[in-house]
Motif scaffolding. Structure first.
Motif, PDB file in Angstrom:
ATOM      1  N   MET A 129       0.841  -1.202   0.000  1.00 24.77           N
ATOM      2  CA  MET A 129       0.000   0.000   0.000  1.00 24.77           C
ATOM      3  C   MET A 129       0.873   1.248   0.000  1.00 24.77           C
ATOM      4  O   MET A 129       1.849   1.335   0.739  1.00 24.77           O
ATOM      5  N   SER A 130       0.517   2.192  -0.855  1.00 28.51           N
ATOM      6  CA  SER A 130       1.359   3.382  -0.950  1.00 28.51           C
ATOM      7  C   SER A 130       1.180   4.275   0.289  1.00 28.51           C
ATOM      8  O   SER A 130       0.135   4.245   0.940  1.00 28.51           O
ATOM      9  N   GLN A 131       2.235   5.041   0.568  1.00 25.07           N
ATOM     10  CA  GLN A 131       2.234   5.901   1.755  1.00 25.07           C
ATOM     11  C   GLN A 131       1.228   7.045   1.584  1.00 25.07           C
ATOM     12  O   GLN A 131       1.120   7.615   0.498  1.00 25.07           O
ATOM     13  N   LYS A 132       0.488   7.327   2.660  1.00 25.45           N
ATOM     14  CA  LYS A 132      -0.478   8.427   2.595  1.00 25.45           C
ATOM     15  C   LYS A 132       0.253   9.762   2.586  1.00 25.45           C
ATOM     16  O   LYS A 132       1.253   9.918   3.282  1.00 25.45           O
ATOM     17  N   ILE A 133      -0.252  10.680   1.773  1.00 22.12           N
ATOM     18  CA  ILE A 133       0.380  12.009   1.710  1.00 22.12           C
ATOM     19  C   ILE A 133      -0.427  12.988   2.538  1.00 22.12           C
ATOM     20  O   ILE A 133      -1.651  13.095   2.374  1.00 22.12           O
ATOM     21  N   LEU A 134       0.269  13.671   3.436  1.00 22.79           N
ATOM     22  CA  LEU A 134      -0.405  14.646   4.296  1.00 22.79           C
ATOM     23  C   LEU A 134      -0.824  15.860   3.481  1.00 22.79           C
ATOM     24  O   LEU A 134       0.025  16.552   2.913  1.00 22.79           O
ATOM     25  N   PRO A 135      -2.147  16.125   3.374  1.00 23.06           N
ATOM     26  CA  PRO A 135      -2.548  17.318   2.604  1.00 23.06           C
ATOM     27  C   PRO A 135      -2.247  18.583   3.410  1.00 23.06           C
ATOM     28  O   PRO A 135      -2.483  18.627   4.625  1.00 23.06           O
ATOM     29  N   THR A 136      -1.707  19.576   2.762  1.00 20.82           N
ATOM     30  CA  THR A 136      -1.376  20.829   3.457  1.00 20.82           C
ATOM     31  C   THR A 136      -2.154  22.014   2.898  1.00 20.82           C
ATOM     32  O   THR A 136      -2.232  23.063   3.525  1.00 20.82           O
ATOM     33  N   ILE A 137      -2.667  21.853   1.670  1.00 23.35           N
ATOM     34  CA  ILE A 137      -3.418  22.932   1.017  1.00 23.35           C
ATOM     35  C   ILE A 137      -4.883  22.531   0.887  1.00 23.35           C
ATOM     36  O   ILE A 137      -5.189  21.392   0.511  1.00 23.35           O
ATOM     37  N   CYS A 138      -5.768  23.463   1.155  1.00 25.41           N
ATOM     38  CA  CYS A 138      -7.197  23.193   1.054  1.00 25.41           C
ATOM     39  C   CYS A 138      -7.588  22.975  -0.418  1.00 25.41           C
ATOM     40  O   CYS A 138      -7.294  23.832  -1.256  1.00 25.41           O
ATOM     41  N   PRO A 139      -8.217  21.838  -0.721  1.00 23.08           N
ATOM     42  CA  PRO A 139      -8.589  21.589  -2.121  1.00 23.08           C
ATOM     43  C   PRO A 139      -9.693  22.526  -2.616  1.00 23.08           C
ATOM     44  O   PRO A 139      -9.892  22.678  -3.808  1.00 23.08           O
ATOM     45  N   SER A 140     -10.384  23.161  -1.656  1.00 26.50           N
ATOM     46  CA  SER A 140     -11.506  24.025  -2.037  1.00 26.50           C
ATOM     47  C   SER A 140     -11.065  25.470  -2.291  1.00 26.50           C
ATOM     48  O   SER A 140     -11.324  26.027  -3.340  1.00 26.50           O
ATOM     49  N   CYS A 141     -10.330  26.063  -1.299  1.00 28.61           N
ATOM     50  CA  CYS A 141      -9.985  27.492  -1.442  1.00 28.61           C
ATOM     51  C   CYS A 141      -8.492  27.725  -1.589  1.00 28.61           C
ATOM     52  O   CYS A 141      -8.050  28.863  -1.695  1.00 28.61           O
ATOM     53  N   LYS A 142      -7.676  26.641  -1.571  1.00 26.55           N
ATOM     54  CA  LYS A 142      -6.208  26.707  -1.709  1.00 26.55           C
ATOM     55  C   LYS A 142      -5.510  27.378  -0.519  1.00 26.55           C
ATOM     56  O   LYS A 142      -4.339  27.730  -0.599  1.00 26.55           O
TER      57      LYS A 142
END
Lengths: 328, 98
Positions: free
Chosen positions: B1-14
């Motif tokens: 299973m690939s490593q999860k990437i921590l999201p740092t930027i909001c996909p909605s408003c950036k």
């Protein structure tokens, strides 16, 4: 699995193109400088062997006379050092990063490696004489019928190699500048072009003023070579259309009797009558009083002529005649 | 299973994302609040790996160059661009705070 194969293929291709267009990604500093300097010296040696000159930052010439080996090697080294100094100054002014001298000089030395391809190309047997023949025929307006000859293939091939190599080398020099000084964009392009133009001008001046020992290029008159070599040089210079240098080999009486314009006229009339110059044939030596007399058979397309060249005791040319060839 | 990437930027408003909840994986205790992501956590995995290796190499760019099989100026240029990225993130955080 397939995806992994494709990915490794893409990676491999990227690595190859990286090595061709940006080797500085992998090599810089001392290692690049060592490789580059060795290549510059090898190129100089090949140029010496084939009477070629890289006599400015981006110049390549085929000369009728041989230059000393040290000049051939120095030309490459001078061009490299000059451009490196200019780019180092530009990098220090523009870049926000710490610019290391060794990186600028090293990458710029390595950036000259495409010249090795010109050096290898000129070593192909027969390519230089064919290039010269075609070039001279075109310049003298002779031999239009030879436009589709093997000479044309040699001429075109060498010309393409030279142009492609020059473009490749300039692209590498720019990449080397970008990597070693960590600058990009319009600033980098403008600074690079300015440095290149200044480098071209300065290198032309510096290389032109390199001290040349007697017996080369412009000072061909002194008696350091045997009369046959001098006579041979004279014919080579004529075939190259280097009338001014040829007249420099004359003694004072000959210089007055046959100035540059007159010599050109004579040679051009021979070309008109006998067709394009094809090369030299047999050489015979003789002596009349104090003069060495050298007979060189000059082969032209339609027929051959014997040139009779007399040299005085100082190695100056005191007489020049063209006669119908003794052995046709 | 690939490593999860921590999201740092909001996909909605950036905008920059913050941490709202932290959970202990052994006793499942949760802590809620509004925490800023550390600057380094906001860098890409590749950049984080580069920084870790640089620390392990005691900050020696020469060692990094031989480790990656690339030239010294390439490593230095990458470090310079990383510094620029960090500055950019810091400025963005400051802007959001204001």
């Amino acid at each position: 699995m397939i995806a992994a194969f494709i990915e490794s293929d893409v990676k491999k291709n990227r690595t190859i193109s990286q090595w061709i267009f940006n080797p500085f990604y992998y090599v810089a500093g001392m290692k690049a400088m060592a490789i580059g300097v060795v290549i510059i010296m090898i190129t100089g040696c090949f140029a010496f062997l084939k009477n070629c000159r890289f006599d400015a930052l981006l110049n390549f010439y085929i000369r009728p006379l041989k230059s000393p080996l040290w000049i051939c090697i120095s030309e490459g080294l001078i061009s490299w050092l000059l451009l490196s100094i200019l780019l180092l100054i530009a990098g220090k002014i523009i870049s926000k990063s710490r610019v290391r001298i060794i990186d600028v000089f090293g990458t710029q030395a390595l950036a000259r490696f495409p010249y090795l391809f010109i050096a290898l190309a000129i070593m192909i047997p027969g390519i230089i004489p064919a290039f010269i023949r075609f070039n001279n025929n075109i310049l003298s307006g002779q031999g239009a019928s030879h436009l589709f000859s093997p000479d044309l293939i040699a001429f075109a091939s060498l010309l393409i190699i030279i142009l492609a190599t020059l473009i490749w080398m300039v692209a590498l020099m720019y990449r080397a500048f970008v990597v070693s000084c960590n600058i990009a964009g319009r600033k980098a392009v403008i600074a690079f072009i300015i440095c290149l133009i200044i480098g071209q001008i300065i290198s032309t001046i510096v290389i032109y003023h390199l001290p040349r020992p007697v017996g080369t290029q412009t000072t061909v008159t002194a008696r350091t070579l045997d009369p046959a070599s001098q006579a041979n040089k004279l014919i080579t210079l004529l075939s190259w259309g280097e009338y001014k240098t040829a007249v420099n080999m004359f003694d004072e009486t000959m210089k007055k009797a046959v100035p540059e314009e007159k010599l050109k006229e004579v040679w051009q009339s021979i070309l008109t009558q006998c067709g394009p110059y094809k090369g030299q044939g047999a050489v015979r030596k003789g002596k009349i009083l104090n003069y060495d007399v050298i007979y060189i058979t000059c082969r032209f397309e339609k027929n051959s002529l014997d040139s009779r060249i007399s040299l005085d005791s100082n190695g100056k040319i005191a007489g020049l005649y063209f006669l119908p060839a003794a052995d046709k | 299973m690939s490593q999860k990437i921590l999201p740092t930027i909001c996909p909605s408003c950036k905008g920059l994302l913050k941490v709202k909840r932290l959970t202990c994986t052994s006793c499942e205790t949760s802590v809620e609040g509004l925490y800023d992501l550390p600057v380094l956590a906001q860098l890409s995995g590749e950049d984080q790996d580069f920084i870790l290796k640089l620390i392990k190499a005691s900050g020696s760019l020469k060692e990094m160059a031989s480790l990656y099989g690339i030239s010294y100026p390439t490593v230095r240029n990458r470090l310079d661009s990383l510094i620029e990225k960090i500055e950019l993130i810091k400025n963005q955080i400051k802007k959001q705070e204001n």
